[in-house]
Motif scaffolding. Sequence first.
Motif, mmCIF file in Angstrom:
data_model
loop_
_atom_site.group_PDB
_atom_site.id
_atom_site.type_symbol
_atom_site.label_atom_id
_atom_site.label_comp_id
_atom_site.label_asym_id
_atom_site.label_seq_id
_atom_site.Cartn_x
_atom_site.Cartn_y
_atom_site.Cartn_z
ATOM 1 N N ILE A 92 -20.975 -10.493 -37.562
ATOM 2 C CA ILE A 92 -21.494 -11.723 -36.967
ATOM 3 C C ILE A 92 -21.363 -12.868 -37.953
ATOM 4 N N THR A 93 -21.589 -14.063 -37.492
ATOM 5 C CA THR A 93 -21.547 -15.249 -38.344
ATOM 6 C C THR A 93 -22.893 -15.961 -38.265
ATOM 7 N N VAL A 94 -23.456 -16.250 -39.431
ATOM 8 C CA VAL A 94 -24.747 -16.939 -39.486
ATOM 9 C C VAL A 94 -24.658 -18.054 -40.526
ATOM 10 N N ALA A 98 -19.422 -15.852 -42.435
ATOM 11 C CA ALA A 98 -18.762 -14.963 -41.488
ATOM 12 C C ALA A 98 -18.755 -13.523 -41.986
ATOM 13 N N ASP A 99 -18.352 -12.640 -41.100
ATOM 14 C CA ASP A 99 -18.165 -11.216 -41.428
ATOM 15 C C ASP A 99 -19.425 -10.572 -41.985
ATOM 16 N N ILE A 100 -20.538 -10.869 -41.371
ATOM 17 C CA ILE A 100 -21.794 -10.231 -41.787
ATOM 18 C C ILE A 100 -21.969 -8.937 -41.006
ATOM 19 N N ASP A 101 -22.169 -7.860 -41.726
ATOM 20 C CA ASP A 101 -22.503 -6.587 -41.076
ATOM 21 C C ASP A 101 -24.006 -6.633 -40.782
ATOM 22 N N PRO A 102 -24.386 -6.711 -39.514
ATOM 23 C CA PRO A 102 -25.814 -6.868 -39.202
ATOM 24 C C PRO A 102 -26.671 -5.739 -39.754
ATOM 25 N N ALA A 103 -26.070 -4.598 -39.976
ATOM 26 C CA ALA A 103 -26.844 -3.465 -40.508
ATOM 27 C C ALA A 103 -27.261 -3.701 -41.959
ATOM 28 N N ILE A 149 -31.154 -12.735 -45.327
ATOM 29 C CA ILE A 149 -30.483 -12.114 -46.480
ATOM 30 C C ILE A 149 -29.347 -11.203 -46.008
ATOM 31 N N VAL A 150 -28.206 -11.376 -46.654
ATOM 32 C CA VAL A 150 -27.050 -10.534 -46.357
ATOM 33 C C VAL A 150 -26.696 -9.763 -47.620
ATOM 34 N N HIS A 151 -26.705 -8.448 -47.539
ATOM 35 C CA HIS A 151 -26.333 -7.632 -48.703
ATOM 36 C C HIS A 151 -24.847 -7.319 -48.625
#
Lengths: 275, 176
Positions: A92-94, A98-103, A149-151
């Motif tokens: 997803i993109t937030v 871009a390319d965020i793995d929601p998990a 937060i995106v890890h």
Amino acid sequence: MNRRFPLVLVAILALVFLGTVTRGLLMNASWVGPVSAATKGSEGLRVSTPEADTTASLRVHEPVSSSTPATPVSQKATATPAAAAPAAQGPITVNGVADIDPAKAFGSKSAPVTMEIFSDFQCPACKQLFTTTTQRVMDNYVNSDKVYIVHRDFPLPMHAYSRMAASYSRAAAHIGKCEVVEQALFQNQEKWEANGDVKGTLAAVLTPADMKRVQALVDGRTLEPLIDKDKQLGQAIPVNQTPTTIIHTKDGQSYPVVGFVSYDVLKTLLDQLVK
Amino acid sequence: MQSAPFNYRRLIIWFGRLVLGGIFIYAGYSKIFAPNLLLHSLFSLKFSILANFSNFGNQVRSYQLLPEAGVYFVAHFLPPAEILLGLLLLVGWRLRVWASIVTLILVGFIAVVTRAYLLGLQIDCGCFGKPEPLTGWTVMRDSAFLVLAVLMTRFAFQEAREPHPWSAAPASEQPS
């Protein structure tokens, strides 16, 4: 030499004074001004126009499973990854990221600030950042919908087991156990980096059923491209050391923070940005 | 009065001042302004410097020697002190004092770096702003700096006691 003693004393006092003054000036609140535009090296960052966030918050407040050992889990840190369910959800993109793995992401997608953290499970500074700063950001900003937060996995070749740890962590994230597994991996870093027993570290915090699902995902290697994608994104920035945190605002600004940063220092920036 | 020519003592003093002065300035500068340097506003600059102090503090902490207050003090005090000492070495004013302090600081560096190396700590040296694994090379490099600092300090004291005849005050100007 006795004649020199006062001079040496004065010199030492002058150095102490200089250090104190430097610190005092830096902490002077009157210096704090509005945060504006471009950052150093921003040309290398993936800064894009923020998209209208029409998606409702996907944050799920899920109680910690009774089968999960509660000891390492912060009771307040209940924000679970948006895709806690194993159903495959694409990147997803937030906030233009871009390319965020929601998990592997936490918090509300409508948060004004997105923190993208590139880290390596075997890197001591990453452990320090996770166990001190990130945990407090989770408690004080993510849980109040101020920060998303995106890890990102950025396993370094110099670390023998970091890629394996990233694989297990990703698999655990995809069954909704991201936070508990990341905590276990970072808190027991010295143990598993000595013998490579990443699997044993996870087994200590997951139920046998969950462990079986994680192992199946790791063996299937279906999540490896997601780790490779994170690595590619980091190399494109470029990330030169871990941890590297990129802080994105809704108005498209990006603030790279390289290395460890204490919560108190990071808070000064986040408070400016979430206003 | 005429300037004294170079002899090996003066050469080493000059070399030490330039090398150690430069290294100290660079070490302090890189800890304050690297790895983060956001220049577009005063706030971002302040944040960058505090983040760099925080990062350096984490490297100091990894030596497992100091309590949190000590880590905080060293992280904020050492980088500006290194710049100041480097400048003073380059300027050369009161050289014996600053050379002695630099030597003492280097003795401290060697002690903690050697201890960490012997303990097998897998940590960053924290010598400069960029991450640098602590290895045997780090110990050797710091030892070389220490040897240079000791020689520079010793010769600085020796020069003061036994000035070259050309730079010594003429007999007519010397107090009887």
